[in-house]
Design an enzyme around this catalytic site. Structure first.
Site, PDB file in Angstrom:
ATOM      1  N   GLU A  33       0.773  -1.168   0.025  1.00  0.00           N
ATOM      2  CA  GLU A  33       0.204   0.049   0.133  1.00  0.00           C
ATOM      3  C   GLU A  33       0.989   1.359  -0.120  1.00  0.00           C
ATOM      4  O   GLU A  33       1.862   1.195   0.877  1.00  0.00           O
ATOM      5  CB  GLU A  33      -0.942  -0.016   1.204  1.00  0.00           C
ATOM      6  N   ARG A  35      -0.160   4.471  -0.005  1.00  0.00           N
ATOM      7  CA  ARG A  35      -0.878   5.531   0.812  1.00  0.00           C
ATOM      8  C   ARG A  35      -0.229   5.467   2.148  1.00  0.00           C
ATOM      9  O   ARG A  35       0.218   4.628   2.649  1.00  0.00           O
ATOM     10  CB  ARG A  35      -2.312   5.429   0.956  1.00  0.00           C
ATOM     11  N   GLY A 115       3.248  -0.770  -5.585  1.00  0.00           N
ATOM     12  CA  GLY A 115       3.821  -2.062  -6.242  1.00  0.00           C
ATOM     13  C   GLY A 115       3.768  -2.001  -7.701  1.00  0.00           C
ATOM     14  O   GLY A 115       2.733  -1.474  -8.431  1.00  0.00           O
ATOM     15  N   HIS A 441     -42.653  -5.721  16.695  1.00  0.00           N
ATOM     16  CA  HIS A 441     -43.300  -4.481  16.451  1.00  0.00           C
ATOM     17  C   HIS A 441     -42.983  -3.572  17.509  1.00  0.00           C
ATOM     18  O   HIS A 441     -43.219  -4.085  18.624  1.00  0.00           O
ATOM     19  CB  HIS A 441     -44.821  -4.668  16.643  1.00  0.00           C
TER      20      HIS A 441
END
Ligand code: NAI
Length: 462
Positions: A33, A35, A115, A441
């Site tokens: 990664e 970022r 990558g 309900h």
């Protein structure tokens, strides 16, 4: 240089989920990664931050429109935009750090950097080349802008810039009435901007059940968003801190311009595969620029797989997650599988919109005999109590067998309600199976049961 069983390129919902499943299955796993934080588009500049802004702006809407009706009086909150952005950034940080924690817990290595694949079995990150028995590309997507329109992420923005504007625009023009345009258009409309959506087609949200799309447009228009449909945007010119948008109406080819402080270009996304070295490797691509894969997510190059937005199918985080788990099982020698017939879609506006399976339009095109069970939230006690009576649940079932073929919901918590129908569809359930299931309900989910009842002898509260 290290050696792994699996290296995954990309840490978005496809990549990180795949990595965790690979680790759970005993494979030595790394994720590449580039970022500074994990989580990809979804966590950093997509689903998660937009949901924070949708939540905050919805609270403001409630305070402005519904508090007094419930006897909650006092000063209506004003918007501190900087603080709202800080809240959004904090939500991003909590989520991205959560993935980092999960990586550590599962002993997954984060290879920091961008990558590329210099050859089968090899992944380059910076100066290092790592070896992997299996490489899984989960590199995601990037905005597909229009030709001739320059994005500066300040005045003319994609979803990324729209999540970090310097100030709330007075006038926002949104190009494209798809998911991104309507979610972010809603945020700024609630925060006080005049929002005009310009859409090429004659209806909003392409692919959505037409009845839902029509209702959705009516509700958004009531909330103050204006729509210019059947209009092809030609150009966007920026000057003096603003923009001029030129579009042509398709019906008569007439040209029009509109001024805006900010223009959001939300005309779709395209696979992000730049710099991976796929061309040199000879990886086969589809005509739409996606990585071509077989039913086991394998590309034509042995040992290289791809999932998520980079391949065919809807560009949805949860579709990528499911493919991530499936391909992990494939490389571990198991039998990963995704049921593409039961992938829900959700738009997180207020009310929310959700869908799964066939629409009336697709069933008609197939010539399939079907029945419709519909129930309005106006007949749901909980919705009435919460000022959420706008919208309906619609279930489509096979005319003969009663098997559920699709469902479409516009209304409160639609994004959550859809999942009981997804589970029913996974089990091949009939509308009667849902109708015979006791629902608590008072809950919104009773509207789902009522729609199922409407496929048979009739809803009770209709
Ligand atoms: P989209 O494909 O949903 O909508 C794009 C719209 O732009 C279409 O209606 C198209 O007709 C229109 N358009 C294209 N060219 C135009 C032109 N020249 N002038 C006027 N209109 C034009 O794309 P969007 O909203 O950008 O989203 C991208 C992807 O991200 C989608 O696949 C979406 O499903 C996904 N996404 C999903 C979210 C969710 O699940 N809640 C949230 C955000 C994105």
């Amino acid at each position: 240089m290290s050696s792994y069983d699996v290296i995954i390129i990309g840490s978005g919902p496809g990549g990180y989920v795949c990595a965790i499943r690979c680790a759970q299955l005993g494979l030595k796993t790394a994720v590449v990664e580039g970022r500074d934080t994990l989580g990809g588009t979804c966590l950093n500049i997509g689903c998660i931050p937009s949901k924070a802004l949708l939540h905050a702006s919805h609270q403001l809407h409630e305070a402005e429109h519904n508090f007094a009706k419930m006897g909650l009086k006092g000063k209506t909150p004003s918007v501190d935009w900087k603080q709202m952005l800080a809240y959004k950034d904090d939500v991003i940080a909590q989520n991205t750090k959560g993935i980092e924690f999960l990586f550590k817990k599962n002993k997954i290595d984060w290879l920091k950097g961008w990558g590329s694949i210099p050859g089968a079995g090899k992944v380059r990150v910076g100066d290092d080349v790592h070896e992997a028995k299996h490489i899984i590309i989960a590199s995601g997507s990037t905005p597909a802008t229009l030709p001739g329109i320059e994005i500066d992420e300040k005045i003319v923005v994609t979803s990324e810039g729209a999540l970090a504007l310097g100030k709330i625009p007075k006038k926002l023009v949104v190009i494209g009435a798809g998911v991104i345009g309507l979610e972010l258009g809603s945020v700024y409309a609630r925060l006080g901007a005049e929002v005009q959506v310009i859409e090429y087609l004659d209806h909003i949200t392409p692919g959505m059940d037409a009845e839902v799309a029509k209702t959705f447009q009516r509700i958004l228009a009531k909330q103050g968003i204006s729509f210019t449909l059947g209009a092809a945007v030609q150009s966007v010119d920026t000057a003096k801190g603003g923009a001029k948008v030129t579009y042509k109406l398709r019906k008569d080819d007439s040209e029009h311009t509109v001024d805006a402080d900010t223009v959001l270009v939300a005309t779709g996304r395209k696979p992000y595969v730049d710099g991976l070295g796929l061309e040199a490797l000879g990886v086969t691509m589809t005509p739409r620029g996606q990585i071509a894969t077989d039913s086991h997510y394998a590309t034509n190059i042995k040992g290289i797989y791809a999932i998520g937005d980079a391949i065919t199918g809807p560009m949805l985080a949860h579709k990528a997650e499911d493919e991530g788990m499936a391909v992990a099982e494939v490389v571990a020698g198991k039998h990963g599988h995704v049921n593409y017939g039961v992938i829900p879609g959700v738009i997180y506006t207020h009310p929310e919109v959700s869908s799964v399976g066939a629409t009336e339009e697709t069933l008609k095109a197939e010539g399939r005999a079907y029945k419709v069970g519909k129930f309005s939230f106006m007949g749901n006690g909980r919705a009435k109590a919460n000022f959420a009576g706008d919208g309906f649940v619609k279930i489509l079932a096979d005319k003969e067998s009663d098997r559920i073929l699709g469902a479409h919901i516009i209304g409160p918590m639609a994004g959550d309600l859809i999942h009981e129908i997804c589970v029913a569809m996974e089990f091949g359930a009939s509308a009667q199976d849902l109708a015979l299931t006791c629902h608590a309900h008072p809950t919104y989910s009773e509207a789902v049961r009522e729609a199922a009842l409407a496929c048979g002898d009739g809803a009770i509260h209709a």
